[in-house]
Design an enzyme around this catalytic site. Sequence first.
Site, PDB file in Angstrom:
ATOM      1  N   GLU A 333      -1.837   3.866   3.645  1.00  0.00           N
ATOM      2  CA  GLU A 333      -0.724   2.937   3.779  1.00  0.00           C
ATOM      3  C   GLU A 333      -0.226   2.791   2.529  1.00  0.00           C
ATOM      4  OE1 GLU A 333      -0.976  -2.037   4.405  1.00  0.00           O
ATOM      5  OE2 GLU A 333      -2.749  -0.810   3.884  1.00  0.00           O
ATOM      6  N   HIS A 334      -0.862   2.722   1.381  1.00  0.00           N
ATOM      7  CA  HIS A 334      -0.512   2.600   0.104  1.00  0.00           C
ATOM      8  C   HIS A 334      -0.825   4.101  -0.697  1.00  0.00           C
ATOM      9  CE1 HIS A 334      -1.415  -1.684   1.262  1.00  0.00           C
ATOM     10  NE2 HIS A 334       0.128  -1.827   0.791  1.00  0.00           N
TER      11      HIS A 334
END
Length: 436
Positions: A333-334
């Site tokens: 996601e990050h």
Amino acid sequence: MISVVDLRGQSFEAAAVVPRAELDIEAALPKVRPIIEDVRTGGAEALLNLGERLDGVRPPQLRVPRDVLRQSLENLAPQVRAALTESIRRAHLVHHDQRREEHTTRVDDGATVTERWLPVDRVGLYVPGGRAVYPSSVVMNVVPAQEAGVRSLAIASPPQRDNGGLPNATILAAAELLGVDEVYAVGGAQAVAMFAYGARDADGCEVCPRANMVTGPGNIWVAAAKRSLKGVIGIDSEAGPTEIAVLADADADPSWIAADLISQAEHDVIAASVLVTTSARLAEEVVGSLREQVDASKHADRIAQALAGPQSAILIVDDLDTALAVVNAYAAEHLEIHTRNAAQVARRVQNAGAIFVGPHSPVSLGDYCAGSNHVLPTGGCACHSSGLSVQTFLRGVHLIEYDRDALHKVADHVVTLAHAEDLPAHGHAVALRFSA
């Protein structure tokens, strides 16, 4: 604290190196479906009852009065208002540039195809409010929808016992700051169902009109409701536990990396924090810094549990190419890049929801004030999906315009292909125009 796996000199399958936390949405569906049916048939009264049963408080009414929104903004601490205002300003700058222009392609003389981008008419925006409240998610949902030109926006957020059965006051203030005056004290799966079906009171009066789409992060019940109602209403994604991956070499600052891993572990006990590094020394120093910083953290127990879970790990690999293979397979996601020539390395990443380049671009910046969107694909979905953006709220529509000569020029090809697919009526619909 966190497992350290030394993969140097070993062959391994990059995609299987770090397991993800279990999030069994299928198992949640049988529990969510009765809630959805209750909302579909029971309307506003069912929503009020569900708030009392599931959130522990019965809202005084579903829709938050406008004067309460205004008062929430007036009561907001000046520094919080200033921070939200700057977050909104930066988000508008970035998302404004995502808007798409109409384009016409001339296929031939008298033959054009125009692509128009039309906003979804009405969108329901979900803002979580369980263990923590997220006014930043109000910004991240509303701004791209506004920039896309969505006509009607409504926010739903769980009722809070400490705010008289209304959503969190800071969430209400953020809505007012953004000019959204339609806010509902509804949480969880029932909020998704409300946007899917709308809600009427006992007299048949409409309390909440149905929406065309629902967006925003949420817990497993929200994700299960989205899966169950996909098709009845459009969705953005089924959000899973948050995750951060950090790609780092020997020059990285271990205390900064530790702080960034902790920042995501703070969300949930099943949040994932992963470091992929080419330096055994850095791995050791990060472990030491984690021990120091976790103990000093407000949510130390939650963070420690997340870091110790199977979904979190420090991986030591032979070289940068291997590290890139691991992070691309993981599709975080990050993803933070803490390496020499970080900008060049970032360009080699194929799969990530958002990429944070260099030591001064932490994920926390993206959560609040980078201007980018923090509603991002989780669970490895970054290999095929994007985060929330203006594009989420737009539909591409083709306008096909041919004159007689242009259609005649291609008519034989249409007829031939229609017969090849055994659909002669398709061909006849074209040939008929030239039979006289």
